[in-house]
Every structure is written in structure tokens, then in C-alpha cells.
Design a protein around this motif. Structure first.
Motif, PDB file in Angstrom:
ATOM      1  N   TYR A 209       0.970  -1.182   0.033  1.00  0.00           N
ATOM      2  CA  TYR A 209      -0.145   0.023  -0.169  1.00  0.00           C
ATOM      3  C   TYR A 209       0.942   1.226   0.114  1.00  0.00           C
ATOM      4  CZ  TYR A 209      -3.031   3.591   1.668  1.00  0.00           C
ATOM      5  OH  TYR A 209      -3.540   5.225   1.811  1.00  0.00           O
ATOM      6  N   HIS A 210       2.000   1.072   0.631  1.00  0.00           N
ATOM      7  CA  HIS A 210       2.856   2.406   0.771  1.00  0.00           C
ATOM      8  C   HIS A 210       3.485   2.711  -0.485  1.00  0.00           C
ATOM      9  CE1 HIS A 210       5.850   4.751   3.641  1.00  0.00           C
ATOM     10  NE2 HIS A 210       5.367   5.400   2.616  1.00  0.00           N
ATOM     11  N   ILE A 211       3.827   1.548  -1.293  1.00  0.00           N
ATOM     12  CA  ILE A 211       4.735   1.868  -2.525  1.00  0.00           C
ATOM     13  C   ILE A 211       3.386   2.356  -3.546  1.00  0.00           C
ATOM     14  CG2 ILE A 211       5.216   0.654  -4.610  1.00  0.00           C
ATOM     15  CD1 ILE A 211       6.387  -1.494  -2.699  1.00  0.00           C
ATOM     16  N   TYR A 212       2.178   2.016  -3.284  1.00  0.00           N
ATOM     17  CA  TYR A 212       1.127   2.194  -4.188  1.00  0.00           C
ATOM     18  C   TYR A 212       0.867   3.984  -3.981  1.00  0.00           C
ATOM     19  CZ  TYR A 212      -3.940   3.518  -5.324  1.00  0.00           C
ATOM     20  OH  TYR A 212      -4.911   4.188  -5.838  1.00  0.00           O
ATOM     21  N   VAL A 213       0.985   4.344  -2.714  1.00  0.00           N
ATOM     22  CA  VAL A 213       0.571   5.764  -2.084  1.00  0.00           C
ATOM     23  C   VAL A 213       1.827   6.501  -2.826  1.00  0.00           C
ATOM     24  CG1 VAL A 213       0.631   7.232  -0.249  1.00  0.00           C
ATOM     25  CG2 VAL A 213      -0.587   5.256  -0.312  1.00  0.00           C
ATOM     26  N   ILE A 231      -2.882   4.570   9.558  1.00  0.00           N
ATOM     27  CA  ILE A 231      -3.058   2.837   9.958  1.00  0.00           C
ATOM     28  C   ILE A 231      -2.352   1.949   9.048  1.00  0.00           C
ATOM     29  CG2 ILE A 231      -4.740   1.462  10.598  1.00  0.00           C
ATOM     30  CD1 ILE A 231      -6.634   3.752  11.634  1.00  0.00           C
ATOM     31  N   ALA A 232      -2.950   2.255   7.600  1.00  0.00           N
ATOM     32  CA  ALA A 232      -2.572   1.298   6.904  1.00  0.00           C
ATOM     33  C   ALA A 232      -0.915   1.237   6.632  1.00  0.00           C
ATOM     34  CB  ALA A 232      -2.999   1.610   5.359  1.00  0.00           C
ATOM     35  N   LYS A 233      -0.194   2.288   6.936  1.00  0.00           N
ATOM     36  CA  LYS A 233       1.385   2.338   6.768  1.00  0.00           C
ATOM     37  C   LYS A 233       1.883   1.964   8.024  1.00  0.00           C
ATOM     38  CE  LYS A 233       1.499   6.641   4.802  1.00  0.00           C
ATOM     39  NZ  LYS A 233       2.443   7.520   4.054  1.00  0.00           N
TER      40      LYS A 233
END
Length: 691
Positions: A209-213, A231-233
Motif C-alpha cells: 500500500y505504501h508503494i502504491y501511495v 493506519i495502513a502504513k
């Protein structure tokens, strides 16, 4: 002419060929003599299956069947170097257990078993060794590796070894016998495995997800200033790695603490590595005796003082931060909240390591010493894990200590809980607080003196190889070493140094260079003597009185605490200088933030390296240096994994919880409270400190 040259060459080679043939015949003859002796004693064995399998092995060896030759080849025929200190005669562990796999196609139905028998060799004397007992005994216990059919019981092996070695005393421990088998998974194993897999899955998705952001620059927001993005990161390797390498702010002059922690941890790990190496299988036991009396090596032998440095840092940081907040809040602080957040901060990573010890640790390695050593550690953790996470294992159940280094967390936690009893009086009244802390310091010095004198103990934890094979079974270590009442001096001096730093900063007091230089000289002399005087007690012929032992035990920690407290105080209150520049170096920041996880993982690394050993180590300065550096690197690598999986994500979640809980307050006040709660709950541990 050519014929003459050929004949002449053959004549020259005949003696060499005859000598080679003679040597091969003698070697073969010696092998068959041992085999004949085994055959003669088969009838004495109790188990019929053992008699049959051993007879088949003997017959197969005479026919030079590969599997039987391997079984014989993997066993020790006669020990070598015993009088030079080679007490571990391993044979070949891997060759023995590999027989069942390598020779399945030969129709072999005999499963091999490797055993490490304890044989008392009469008449063999270890001439040079490092021991408090200089008396030379006329016998030596040799740990003798043998490869035999798995059908042979311990009693059978005992009878056979007595007949073969012609020694009257042979002991076979079932935990020192191993067969190649696939063990079943217990419910605890599966639960722990599922938990770790779940964390790995969360970390993977969080990182993705972090890479996506990063590529899309999209975030999702949630009310109360806590975003779904955060929260996701929180478990993202990228986000947590950035936190590790992020430059430390020099608020309150605390950046130098990073360097003190990193250097101290490096030395502590080196000391642990030395303990496990000299306490394990070695080839030249006299090396440690020679090196232990050299003054330059005292910082490794006296590494327990460096653990006191961590206790002092804990007291210093806690007092420094609490006193500042007391001034802001007029003494109104909820210490219960700090206790709760400290527990949340420390326990998850700690519990993960305890779970590893209790379940999967025994499955990830092998070796002659593996089953005996690691199963013992597993049993201890399965029985006493709850004492660890209640932080009482340094007093209750310390006879089955899970993770030898875990005493520190219990001691540190107990001192953390008691610290407000010293800090609050100092804030309320300098005069009364000073008297109270003076009385407490005196008591902390008297107690070790009294305990050492009445129980006639060593002046400190003296590392003799024969006494440290298992640290958790060492009498001094489990009954004295980790007790809070024996280690409180450093923490108290940390509180005192924290108060002095707070007071000097508050009153804007300037200490002259002359006074600083004088204090540097005085405390350095005290610190050097406290650290390096331990060499005297490693001289086997030196005889010290009980009074001397008691005085040293109580005063050398006092002296080291005085020195360390001054180093911390001077570094924090000075604006520049070579020492502060080095200790505040950005290169030391990541190592400093990994110290808590390094302390947790170091025992795992040391046990793994010890229990997987196949041959005794030859000790030399260069070999030990290389081994020590490898232990340090592996420890910090394991610490990085533990930090990214557990410690750093939990810390991130903790900050979010603090933010939500304080949202009802003003934003300015909330920010101050968050920073205080986070720093205070972490300050008394070996984990990262946000300066």
C-alpha cells in the motif's frame, strides 16, 4: 637403457609403496580390532533388536558396505588432545544422521542414532585450563560422539562404551542422543506460526500500500486527525525503516544518548559472545587463562557494568522528562498511564521472542549439542513465560529463567515503577529530596555489601568456562546477578543526573571549564579503576577475603555509576566538544534505536551459534575478534527484523492512540502531552528514545 631406467625407478618406489601399504594395513587392522571388540560385547546388550542391528552393522562393515563404514567413520575411536583441553570429541554428527537418507537405495533398514556420551577418562589430565580451582585432577570427562543403531537404548550404549573405552564411568543423557526424524507440530507451534504469518501478511500488504501511495500520491482521511493512510502504513517496512534512519532531534541536548546506548550495546553483545565462546567447546583452554589476566580485556569481562549504564540512562531520561512535565503540570502526572504505555511498548516484541523460544526455535537448527541445549531453553520458556511478561522473573522462578538476558527487563521495570518515589520529592523540595536520594543511594550500596559478605559470594560475576556452559544454571547469575536490590545504584544515579541536568538548565547555571576538567579527571580515574580492577580476580592464585569481595561488589558499581552519570550529564549540558559530536553522530542513531530489539535477539543468536557448533573452536585474538563481530552483525540484523515486524509498528499504533485519547484537549497541549507520554513510557527501556 630405457629398461634400466624403469627398473631403477621401480626399485626406488618400492620402499614408499611398502610403507604406504603397511600404513593402510595398520589403519585397517586398528579398525577391525575395534570392530572385533564390538562383536565380542554384543552379547552383553539388553535389547535383542539392538544386538541384531549391531551385529548386522558389524557384518556389513567387514564387507565394506558404505552405510556401515559411514556409521563407523562418524564415531570417535580414540580421543585426541584431551590433555590440551579438547574435552569435546564430536566425531561427525552430519555423516551419522545422513546415513538413513544416503543409503535408502541399498535396502538399509537400520536407522542411525548419534549420541554424545560423557566418558570419565582416568589418567587423562587437562594440564592448562582457566578455572578458579587450580587443583589438577587425575581424570577428565570427555564428551564422546558415537554413531550406533537407533534400536540401542541408553543402557545398551552405556555397556558398549564401557567395554570399548575400558572406563568405569560412562553417562548417556537421552537429550544428547538424536535421530533424524520429522517431529509433529503442537497446537502452540501452529498458533505461533499462524501469528507470525499474520504479521508477515500485514507487513506485506502495508508495504505494498505504501508503494502504491508513493506512486499515486493518494491518501484516505479519517476524522480526529487519524488517517486511514497512517493506519495502513503503520506496518510498512518503508515507513518504519525511514523512522530508524531519521535524524534525531537534539531537544534538551539528549542526542548524545544515542551514542552512549549504541557503544554500550556493542560492548554488551561482545561480552555475551565471549561468554558463550569460552564456555563452549574449545581446543586450547589455556588461551582464556592467559588473556583474562590482561588489563586491556577487562571491558569484556566486566561487561555487566555496561548493563548498569543502561539502567542509569533509563533513570536519567525518565527523571529528565518527568521533571520538565511536573513543572508544566504543577506536579499533577498520571503515572499509571505511563506504566500502561510502557507495558504496551515493550511487551509485543518481547512476547514474540518468548514464543519463538517456546515453539519453533528447536526446529531451525541441529548439531551435536542442539537437542540438549535448545530443548532445555524451550522447557524453561514454556514453564515460565508468564513470569517474564509480568516482569517478575528476576525474583520468582529464576531457577528456570527463560532467555538469560531477560532479568534486565524485569529489573528495569521494577525500578521504573519505583522511580517516582525519588523524582517527586526532588521536584517538591530540593533539600528534602536530596536527603532522601542520599539515604536511598547509601542503602543501595550497603545491600550488595551485606549480601556478598553474609553469603560469601564472589566480588562480581566471574566468568570461568566450566561455570558458564549454561548461564541460567549458574548459581551466582540466577540468585544474585539480576536482583533489583543488587543493581539499583546505577538507576538512582541516573535519576540524580537527570535532576541535575534539569536544575542546571532551569536555573541557567554555567559550569566553568576548570571545574569540568577537574570533574573529568576525577570521574575518569574512578571509572577506569572500577572497570579494569576486575582483572585482579582472574588470577587463579590470588586469594581475596570476604570483606574485600563485599567492598568491591558494592563500590565498583558505585564508582562506575559516578563516572557514567558524569559522562551523561557533561554531554547533555555541554554545547559542543569532540565527545558530544561523536556520541551525537547520525551514524549511531539507527543502532541506538535498535538496542532494545538487539538485547532481545542477542540470546537467540548466541544460543544458535553455540548449539550448532560441529568442531571445537581454536581461540586466538583474531579468531575471537572475527567471531565477535559476526555475532554483533547477526544480532543487529535479527533486531532489525524484530523491530520492523513488531516494535516499530506497535510504537506507531501507540502514538495514534495517544493522539485520539488527547484530542479533547487543546492542540498545543495535546502535542506536549503526546510527546511526554511517548518519551516517558519508553525512557526506562533499552529501546529507541525520541530525543
Amino acid at each position: 637403457m630405457k629398461i634400466f631406467i624403469v627398473v631403477f625407478t621401480c626399485l626406488l618406489l618400492v620402499p614408499d609403496l611398502m610403507a604406504t601399504a603397511t600404513n593402510e594395513t595398520e589403519a585397517s587392522s586398528n579398525d577391525f580390532i575395534i570392530i572385533a571388540r564390538i562383536a565380542e560385547n554384543i552379547s552383553q546388550l539388553k535389547s535383542s533388536s539392538c544386538r541384531n542391528d549391531l551385529k548386522s552393522a558389524v557384518d556389513a562393515f567387514r564387507e565394506r558396505k558404505p552405510w556401515a563404514v559411514s556409521m563407523f567413520d562418524a564415531s570417535v575411536k580414540s580421543p585426541v588432545g584431551v590433555e590440551n583441553g579438547v574435552e569435546y570429541q564430536f566425531g561427525n554428527f552430519d555423516e551419522c544422521l545422513q546415513i538413513a537418507t544416503d543409503f535408502k537405495t541399498d535396502g538399509v533398514d537400520i536407522q542411525p542414532k548419534y549420541c554424545l556420551a560423557d566418558v570419565t577418562m582416568d589418567g587423562y589430565v587437562v594440564r592448562k585450563t582457566a578455572s578458579r580451582n587450580v587443583e589438577i585432577k587425575n581424570s577428565t570427562i570427555v564428551h564422546w560422539g558415537v554413531c550406533l543403531p537407533a534400536s540401542c537404548s541408553n543402557e545398551d550404549i552405556n555397556l558398549l562404551m564401557k567395554s570399548l573405552t575400558r572406563q568405569s564411568e560412562v553417562n548417556i543423557d537421552s537429550k544428547k542422543c538424536q535421530v533424524k526424524e520429522t517431529s509433529k507440530f503442537s497446537g502452540i507451534d501452529l498458533t505461533f506460526g499462524f501469528t507470525i504469518l499474520s504479521f508477515l501478511t500485514i507487513v506485506t500488504f502495508s508495504t505494498m500500500y505504501h508503494i502504491y501511495v508513493i506512486y499515486t500520491r493518494k491518501t484516505a482521511k479519517l476524522r480526529n486527525d487519524v488517517t486511514i493512510d497512517e493506519i495502513a502504513k503503520s506496518f510498512s517496512i518503508i515507513a518504519n525503516a525511514k523512522k530508524l534512519v531519521k535524524e534525531s532531534k537534539d531537544e534538551l541536548g539528549l542526542s548524545c544518548v544515542n551514542g552512549i546506548k549504541a557503544v554500550s550495546m556493542f560492548c554488551i553483545i561482545s561480552g555475551h559472545a565471549l561468554v558463550f565462546m569460552v564456555g563452549g567447546p574449545v581446543q586450547n583452554t589455556e588461551f582464556y587463562q592467559k588473556e583474562s589476566v590482561k588489563v586491556q580485556n577487562a571491558f569484556l569481562q566486566n561487561s555487566p557494568l555496561l548493563v548498569d549504564s543502561f539502567l542509569l540512562l533509563s533513570g536519567f531520561l525518565f527523571a529528565r522528562l518527568v521533571l520538565i512535565e511536573m513543572d508544566k503540570r504543577r506536579g499533577k502526572i498520571n503515572f499509571g498511564i505511563l506504566y500502561i504505555f510502557r507495558y504496551i511498548r515493550l511487551t509485543p516484541a518481547y512476547l514474540a521472542m518468548i514464543g519463538l523460544y517456546s515453539t519453533w526455535f528447536i526446529r531451525i537448527g541441529d548439531g551435536p549439542l542442539w537437542k540438549h541445549r535448545i530443548s532445555l531453553e524451550q522447557e524453561r520458556c514454556q514453564h515460565s513465560w508468564w513470569k517474564n511478561i509480568l516482569y517478575i522473573n528476576n525474583y520468582y522462578g529464576n531457577d528456570e529463567l527463560c532467555m538469560f538476558q531477560s532479568w534486565y527487563l524485569a529489573t528495569d521495570t521494577q525500578l521504573f515503577i519505583l522511580a517516582p518515589l525519588l523524582i517527586y520529592p526532588l521536584w517538591k523540595s530540593i533539600k528534602l529530596g536530596s536527603i532522601f536520594i542520599g539515604i536511598t543511594t547509601t542503602i543501595s550500596v550497603i545491600i550488595p555489601f551485606y549480601v556478598t559478605f553474609t553469603q560469601k559470594l564472589d566480588p562480581t560475576f566471574i566468568v570461568w568456562p566450566s561455570e558458564i556452559t549454561d548461564l541460567s544454571a549458574n548459581t551466582y547469575f540466577i540468585n544474585t546477578y539480576g536482583k533489583t536490590h543488587m543493581r539499583a545504584t546505577g538507576y538512582i544515579f541516573g535519576i540524580l543526573a537527570g535532576f541535575l541536568a534539569f536544575y542546571v538548565n532551569k536555573k541557567q547555571i554555567t559550569i566553568s571549564n576548570r571545574t569540568r576538567n577537574l570533574l573529568w579527571i576525577l570521574t575518569s580515574v574512578i571509572g577506569i579503576y572500577s572497570m579494569y580492577s576486575v582483572t585482579l580476580y582472574y588470577i587463579p592464585t590470588y586469594r581475596y577475603s570476604v570483606l574485600e569481595s563485599a567492598l568491591y561488589n558494592s563500590l565498583h558499581r558505585l564508582g562506575w555509576s559516578v563516572f557514567t552519570a558524569w559522562v551523561v550529564f557533561a554531554s547533555v549540558t555541554s554545547e559542543d566538544g569532540a565527545l558530544k559530536s561523536f556520541l551525537s553522530s547520525r551514524a549511531l542513531v539507527p543502532l541506538s534505536r535498535l538496542t532494545y530489539c538487539a538485547y532481545l535477539t542477542n540470546g537467540f543468536i548466541e544460543l544458535y551459534m553455540y548449539a550448532t557448533i560441529r568442531t571445537p573452536k581454536f581461540m586466538s585474538v583474531t579468531n575471537l575478534l572475527g567471531e565477535t563481530l559476526s555475532h554483533v552483525c547477526l544480532t543487529f540484523l535479527a533486531a532489525l527484523v524484530l523491530c520492523l515486524l513488531f516494535e516499530s509498528p506497535i510504537h506507531g499504533m501507540e502514538k495514534m492512540l495517544l493522539r485520539r485519547s488527547s484530542h479533547v484537549q487543546s492542540r498545543e497541549r495535546s502535542s506536549e502531552s503526546d510527546e511526554f507520554n511517548v518519551n516517558s513510557s519508553r525512557s526506562a527501556s533499552t529501546s529507541e528514545i525520541s530525543a
